[in-house]
Every structure is written in C-alpha cells, then in structure tokens.
Design a protein around this motif. Structure first.
Motif, PDB file in Angstrom:
ATOM      1  N   VAL A  48      -1.805  -4.479 -11.643  1.00 53.75           N
ATOM      2  CA  VAL A  48      -1.451  -3.870 -10.362  1.00 53.75           C
ATOM      3  C   VAL A  48      -2.731  -3.553  -9.596  1.00 53.75           C
ATOM      4  N   GLU A  49      -2.779  -3.982  -8.340  1.00 57.60           N
ATOM      5  CA  GLU A  49      -3.915  -3.671  -7.473  1.00 57.60           C
ATOM      6  C   GLU A  49      -3.597  -2.535  -6.509  1.00 57.60           C
ATOM      7  N   LYS A  50      -2.361  -2.524  -5.976  1.00 56.11           N
ATOM      8  CA  LYS A  50      -1.996  -1.533  -4.968  1.00 56.11           C
ATOM      9  C   LYS A  50      -0.483  -1.398  -4.906  1.00 56.11           C
ATOM     10  N   VAL A  51      -0.019  -0.182  -4.647  1.00 54.53           N
ATOM     11  CA  VAL A  51       1.403   0.066  -4.420  1.00 54.53           C
ATOM     12  C   VAL A  51       1.543   0.589  -2.993  1.00 54.53           C
ATOM     13  N   SER A  52       2.249  -0.159  -2.148  1.00 54.09           N
ATOM     14  CA  SER A  52       2.435   0.241  -0.749  1.00 54.09           C
ATOM     15  C   SER A  52       3.300   1.491  -0.670  1.00 54.09           C
ATOM     16  N   GLU A  53       3.036   2.320   0.333  1.00 50.77           N
ATOM     17  CA  GLU A  53       3.803   3.555   0.515  1.00 50.77           C
ATOM     18  C   GLU A  53       5.179   3.252   1.093  1.00 50.77           C
ATOM     19  N   ARG A  75       5.473   5.140  -9.105  1.00 50.39           N
ATOM     20  CA  ARG A  75       4.351   5.834  -9.764  1.00 50.39           C
ATOM     21  C   ARG A  75       4.848   6.613 -10.985  1.00 50.39           C
ATOM     22  N   ILE A  97       4.515  -4.035  -4.455  1.00 50.01           N
ATOM     23  CA  ILE A  97       3.452  -3.969  -5.454  1.00 50.01           C
ATOM     24  C   ILE A  97       2.557  -5.196  -5.349  1.00 50.01           C
ATOM     25  N   GLU A  98       1.292  -4.982  -5.007  1.00 54.38           N
ATOM     26  CA  GLU A  98       0.311  -6.062  -4.955  1.00 54.38           C
ATOM     27  C   GLU A  98      -0.330  -6.191  -6.329  1.00 54.38           C
ATOM     28  N   PRO A 147      -2.300   1.449  -9.888  1.00 53.62           N
ATOM     29  CA  PRO A 147      -3.391   0.461  -9.897  1.00 53.62           C
ATOM     30  C   PRO A 147      -4.089   0.409 -11.260  1.00 53.62           C
ATOM     31  N   SER A 176       8.062   4.480  -3.509  1.00 49.12           N
ATOM     32  CA  SER A 176       6.755   4.490  -4.190  1.00 49.12           C
ATOM     33  C   SER A 176       6.551   5.678  -5.135  1.00 49.12           C
ATOM     34  N   ARG A 196       2.258 -10.680  -4.479  1.00 48.86           N
ATOM     35  CA  ARG A 196       3.226  -9.600  -4.712  1.00 48.86           C
ATOM     36  C   ARG A 196       3.894  -9.793  -6.072  1.00 48.86           C
TER      37      ARG A 196
END
Length: 163
Positions: free
Chosen positions: A14-19, A27, A68-69, A33, A23, A2
């Motif tokens: 950035v790999e993924k943004v959780s909802e 964005r 944020i992953e 990502p 969020s 994280r």
C-alpha cells in the motif's frame, strides 16, 4: 496502480489510501501505507474481491479498492494472462492435476523458462502452444531477468526442466 486493478494472486504494498467516508474503516482493518496485501479471490463478476491483510481475510468492493494506491512487490509473481509479451520463469502452477499434466506435456513446469509471444501463444523448449486465456491465468511467472541465477539450485532446476 489501484488495488482494484491488481490481478488475483499478486502481492502489493500500500502506498496511499485516499480520503473518503470509508477510509477510517480501511485504516481500522490495517490498510495503511507500507502494509502488504495479497489478492486472494474475485467473485464471478469481479465484485467483491477477497484480500489477505495481516493474516486475516477481508472483502472489499471495487469502489473501496479503488481508494487504495499500491505498487507490486518485486518478487510477486503474476498470472501469464496479465503480463506483457516476453521471457518469463514459471514460479507456480495454480491448477488441478489434469491441467498440470497438460502443462507438463507442453514443457511448462515450475522453474522452467517460457516465452509469451505477442499473439498470446507460449513458446517452450518443447514447442509453440496456443494455450488459451483460462489456462494462461493458472500459470504464475516472474520476468526471466529477475530470476536469481546466483541461486545454487538454479542449474539443478534448469536441468530438471530440460534446458
């Protein structure tokens, strides 16, 4: 990993943004990502933290950064206080003149090879040193195996640091 777990000074992708409720805001400021983020600074108690995204500085709370992953960039240097024991190449010293003089006496200069021992002592060509966690966090390193020995200036850099 994280974004909230990344040490200061590291660069990540950035790999993924959780909802969540926040969020859309993330964005909107460019956290998508594939985007590169650099951790700039942390508040004294660790929350909030400053990040660089697309040449702009933003602050996020720990709770927001946990959404944020990320993954570390390959060439990203990390503070010596954060890495596991092993051999490393010093890429940068983020310290003032007095600390730099101390590091120089210990044989810790940019592009030099050092070893971090399991007890957090540092082995350099000039000896074995117990540096302390505060100073370890000012030494940014990359794993020695990642150091580009095909770089024409590698031998020159090694001669500069006495190896």
């Amino acid at each position: 990993m994280r974004l909230s777990e990344v040490p200061v000074g590291a660069e990540v992708i950035v790999e993924k943004v959780s909802e969540s409720e926040i969020s859309p805001r993330l964005r909107a400021i460019g956290i998508l990502p594939g985007v590169s983020i650099t951790v700039i600074k942390s508040a004294p108690m660790g929350d909030p933290r400053m990040y660089k995204v697309f040449n702009k500085i933003i602050t996020l709370r720990q709770s927001e950064a946990e959404l944020i992953e990320v993954k570390l960039e390959q060439e990203s240097s990390l503070p010596l206080s954060y890495v596991a024991p092993g051999e490393y190449i010093v890429k940068e010293l983020r310290a003032g003149i007095m600390a730099r003089k101390f590091f120089e006496k210990c044989g810790i200069v940019e592009n030099s090879k050092i070893s971090l021992l399991p007890d957090r002592r540092v082995k350099t060509p000039t000896g074995l040193y117990d540096i302390g966690l505060g100073k370890l966090s000012k030494i940014y390193v990359v794993p020695a195996k990642d150091f580009d020995k095909s770089d024409p200036s590698y031998d020159e850099k090694c001669q500069e640091c006495g190896r």
